[in-house]
Design an enzyme around this catalytic site. Structure first.
Site, PDB file in Angstrom:
ATOM      1  N   ASN A  95      30.617  39.122  51.924  1.00  0.00           N
ATOM      2  CA  ASN A  95      31.828  38.509  51.392  1.00  0.00           C
ATOM      3  C   ASN A  95      31.581  37.127  50.769  1.00  0.00           C
ATOM      4  O   ASN A  95      32.323  36.708  49.888  1.00  0.00           O
ATOM      5  CB  ASN A  95      32.831  38.412  52.545  1.00  0.00           C
ATOM      6  CG  ASN A  95      33.977  37.467  52.241  1.00  0.00           C
ATOM      7  OD1 ASN A  95      34.866  37.798  51.447  1.00  0.00           O
ATOM      8  ND2 ASN A  95      33.953  36.277  52.839  1.00  0.00           N
ATOM      9  N   TYR A 129      30.662  34.174  36.637  1.00  0.00           N
ATOM     10  CA  TYR A 129      31.227  34.844  37.819  1.00  0.00           C
ATOM     11  C   TYR A 129      31.390  36.341  37.546  1.00  0.00           C
ATOM     12  O   TYR A 129      30.996  37.194  38.349  1.00  0.00           O
ATOM     13  CB  TYR A 129      32.577  34.199  38.145  1.00  0.00           C
ATOM     14  CG  TYR A 129      33.285  34.768  39.346  1.00  0.00           C
ATOM     15  CD1 TYR A 129      32.874  34.458  40.635  1.00  0.00           C
ATOM     16  CD2 TYR A 129      34.396  35.613  39.197  1.00  0.00           C
ATOM     17  CE1 TYR A 129      33.540  34.964  41.748  1.00  0.00           C
ATOM     18  CE2 TYR A 129      35.069  36.122  40.292  1.00  0.00           C
ATOM     19  CZ  TYR A 129      34.641  35.794  41.570  1.00  0.00           C
ATOM     20  OH  TYR A 129      35.302  36.292  42.665  1.00  0.00           O
ATOM     21  N   ILE A 169      43.792  36.165  45.059  1.00  0.00           N
ATOM     22  CA  ILE A 169      44.193  36.092  46.469  1.00  0.00           C
ATOM     23  C   ILE A 169      44.326  34.614  46.859  1.00  0.00           C
ATOM     24  O   ILE A 169      43.503  33.786  46.428  1.00  0.00           O
ATOM     25  CB  ILE A 169      43.104  36.739  47.368  1.00  0.00           C
ATOM     26  CG1 ILE A 169      42.604  38.082  46.775  1.00  0.00           C
ATOM     27  CG2 ILE A 169      43.614  36.930  48.796  1.00  0.00           C
ATOM     28  CD1 ILE A 169      43.647  39.148  46.565  1.00  0.00           C
TER      29      ILE A 169
HETATM   30  N1  NAP Z   1      40.325  34.546  46.162  1.00  0.00           N
HETATM   31  C1  NAP Z   1      40.303  35.411  45.157  1.00  0.00           C
HETATM   32  O1  NAP Z   1      41.240  35.459  44.328  1.00  0.00           O
HETATM   33  C2  NAP Z   1      39.153  36.375  45.003  1.00  0.00           C
HETATM   34  C3  NAP Z   1      39.275  37.382  44.046  1.00  0.00           C
HETATM   35  C4  NAP Z   1      38.233  38.275  43.884  1.00  0.00           C
HETATM   36  C5  NAP Z   1      37.095  38.175  44.664  1.00  0.00           C
HETATM   37  N2  NAP Z   1      37.002  37.179  45.592  1.00  0.00           N
HETATM   38  C6  NAP Z   1      35.766  37.106  46.376  1.00  0.00           C
HETATM   39  O2  NAP Z   1      36.086  37.009  47.742  1.00  0.00           O
HETATM   40  C7  NAP Z   1      34.992  36.403  48.435  1.00  0.00           C
HETATM   41  C8  NAP Z   1      35.539  35.392  49.428  1.00  0.00           C
HETATM   42  O3  NAP Z   1      36.156  34.338  48.714  1.00  0.00           O
HETATM   43  P1  NAP Z   1      37.534  33.672  49.151  1.00  0.00           P
HETATM   44  O4  NAP Z   1      38.469  33.887  48.047  1.00  0.00           O
HETATM   45  O5  NAP Z   1      37.886  34.073  50.516  1.00  0.00           O
HETATM   46  O6  NAP Z   1      37.170  32.120  49.053  1.00  0.00           O
HETATM   47  P2  NAP Z   1      36.584  31.092  50.118  1.00  0.00           P
HETATM   48  O7  NAP Z   1      37.571  30.847  51.176  1.00  0.00           O
HETATM   49  O8  NAP Z   1      36.071  29.961  49.302  1.00  0.00           O
HETATM   50  O9  NAP Z   1      35.376  31.891  50.775  1.00  0.00           O
HETATM   51  C9  NAP Z   1      34.069  31.841  50.336  1.00  0.00           C
HETATM   52  C10 NAP Z   1      33.195  31.817  51.559  1.00  0.00           C
HETATM   53  O10 NAP Z   1      31.833  31.962  51.176  1.00  0.00           O
HETATM   54  C11 NAP Z   1      31.074  31.048  51.921  1.00  0.00           C
HETATM   55  N3  NAP Z   1      29.865  30.733  51.175  1.00  0.00           N
HETATM   56  C12 NAP Z   1      29.754  30.203  49.946  1.00  0.00           C
HETATM   57  N4  NAP Z   1      28.478  30.037  49.628  1.00  0.00           N
HETATM   58  C13 NAP Z   1      27.748  30.498  50.683  1.00  0.00           C
HETATM   59  C14 NAP Z   1      26.376  30.610  50.950  1.00  0.00           C
HETATM   60  N5  NAP Z   1      25.451  30.190  50.083  1.00  0.00           N
HETATM   61  N6  NAP Z   1      25.991  31.137  52.134  1.00  0.00           N
HETATM   62  C15 NAP Z   1      26.908  31.557  53.044  1.00  0.00           C
HETATM   63  N7  NAP Z   1      28.231  31.480  52.838  1.00  0.00           N
HETATM   64  C16 NAP Z   1      28.634  30.953  51.663  1.00  0.00           C
HETATM   65  C17 NAP Z   1      31.980  29.830  52.097  1.00  0.00           C
HETATM   66  O11 NAP Z   1      31.631  29.084  53.256  1.00  0.00           O
HETATM   67  P3  NAP Z   1      30.694  27.782  53.171  1.00  0.00           P
HETATM   68  O12 NAP Z   1      31.075  27.030  51.946  1.00  0.00           O
HETATM   69  O13 NAP Z   1      30.955  27.072  54.447  1.00  0.00           O
HETATM   70  O14 NAP Z   1      29.296  28.307  53.094  1.00  0.00           O
HETATM   71  C18 NAP Z   1      33.328  30.488  52.305  1.00  0.00           C
HETATM   72  O15 NAP Z   1      33.578  30.755  53.673  1.00  0.00           O
HETATM   73  C19 NAP Z   1      34.064  35.830  47.366  1.00  0.00           C
HETATM   74  O16 NAP Z   1      32.948  36.669  47.191  1.00  0.00           O
HETATM   75  C20 NAP Z   1      34.932  35.860  46.120  1.00  0.00           C
HETATM   76  O17 NAP Z   1      34.173  35.942  44.937  1.00  0.00           O
HETATM   77  C21 NAP Z   1      38.003  36.265  45.782  1.00  0.00           C
END
Ligand code: NAP
Length: 254
Positions: free
Chosen positions: A89, A155, A188
């Site tokens: 994730n 992205y 989201i």
């Molecule tokens: N929100 C949306 O609208 C949306 C839409 C489509 C897809 N997504 C995908 O959903 C996933 C989760 O994102 P989210 O929206 O929940 O945002 P988020 O809250 O920013 O979550 C991203 C998570 O990834 C972790 N992370 C980032 N870089 C990392 C690394 N190098 N190693 C380990 N952990 C890492 C971050 O924690 P740390 O910074 O503490 O490492 C954070 O907990 C992502 O892959 C994103 O692309 C999100």
């Protein structure tokens, strides 16, 4: 309890979609290991979830570091003896047109979003092969299926790569009992989007712009993605592999 007795690793499990999925998986009876780079958010999440009586562990770990990924897998096996579910994730998202994207930003996007999925999968799959069973779900994006004019080329390219990795791995391990699927969310409400809304200069304006491209007329909460991930891990529908499940309020139908 759909996941009773199972062990799940959730990368990026301290916030957003990862956190919501950790909470749901714990409620469904799984032992959950959450990882990320920020100890504080991991501990907060673990504290919040274990309050509900579930078994949850956290581990500071960077998915772009192979040694960190190996340690995460080894410590999970040491503690629980098996890994049934890997939810890849963790992800980063920067908004920038291609000619303005600096190379470090491009590299970080691919290191976390693509290499991170590869590394965690590489070190988890041998154990799933030994078990003859396992489910990997990759958090992709609707932008892995469709291009966006709004400056998300790096992205979008990274999530397109995640989708092809998902399909390829699904075929590689189909006869080993390992299913590999991806969830493709629309927009989201998570910390990642909080930053992107602000880029419009005004949070409300930013939010309205994103809502306007979702036919359903709203954005989603992280729990809606968590339920889609649970669905993909459900043992009762083991015929699903190599699927990109869009959870996008109708965006991909346009
Ligand atoms: N929100 C949306 O609208 C949306 C839409 C489509 C897809 N997504 C995908 O959903 C996933 C989760 O994102 P989210 O929206 O929940 O945002 P988020 O809250 O920013 O979550 C991203 C998570 O990834 C972790 N992370 C980032 N870089 C990392 C690394 N190098 N190693 C380990 N952990 C890492 C971050 O924690 P740390 O910074 O503490 O490492 C954070 O907990 C992502 O892959 C994103 O692309 C999100």
């Amino acid at each position: 309890m759909k996941l009773k007795g199972k062990t799940a690793i959730i990368t990026g499990g301290g916030t957003g979609i990862g956190k919501a999925t950790a909470r749901l998986f714990a409620r469904e009876g799984a032992n959950v290991v959450i990882t990320g780079r920020t100890e504080e958010t991991l501990l907060e999440t673990a504290d919040e979830i274990s309050g509900a009586g579930a078994e949850i562990s956290c581990r500071v770990s960077d998915v772009s570091s192979e040694s960190d990924c190996i340690k995460t897998v080894e410590s999970t096996l040491g503690k629980y003896g098996r890994i049934d579910i890997l939810f890849n994730n963790a992800g980063v998202c920067y908004k920038s047109n291609t000619h303005e994207t600096d190379t470090d930003m491009w590299d970080e996007t691919f290191d976390v979003n693509v290499k991170g999925v590869y590394l965690m999968s590489k070190h988890t799959v041998p154990h799933m092969i030994r078990q003859g069973d396992g489910s990997i779900v990759n958090n992709s994006s609707i932008l892995g299926l469709k291009a966006s004019p709004a400056g998300f080329a790096a992205y979008s390219a990274s999530k397109g790569a995640v989708n092809q990795l998902t399909r390829s791995m699904a075929l590689e391990y189909a006869d080993k009992g390992i299913r590999v699927n991806a969830v493709c969310p629309g927009t989201i409400y998570t910390p990642m989007m909080d930053e992107l809304f602000e880029e419009w200069g005004n949070r409300d304006l930013g939010e309205k712009r994103y809502i306007s491209v979702h036919p359903i007329g709203r954005l989603a909460q992280p729990e809606e993605i968590a339920y889609a991930v649970l669905y993909l891990c459900d043992d009762r529908i083991k015929f699903i592999t190599g699927t990109m499940l869009s959870v996008d309020g109708g965006m991909s139908a346009k």
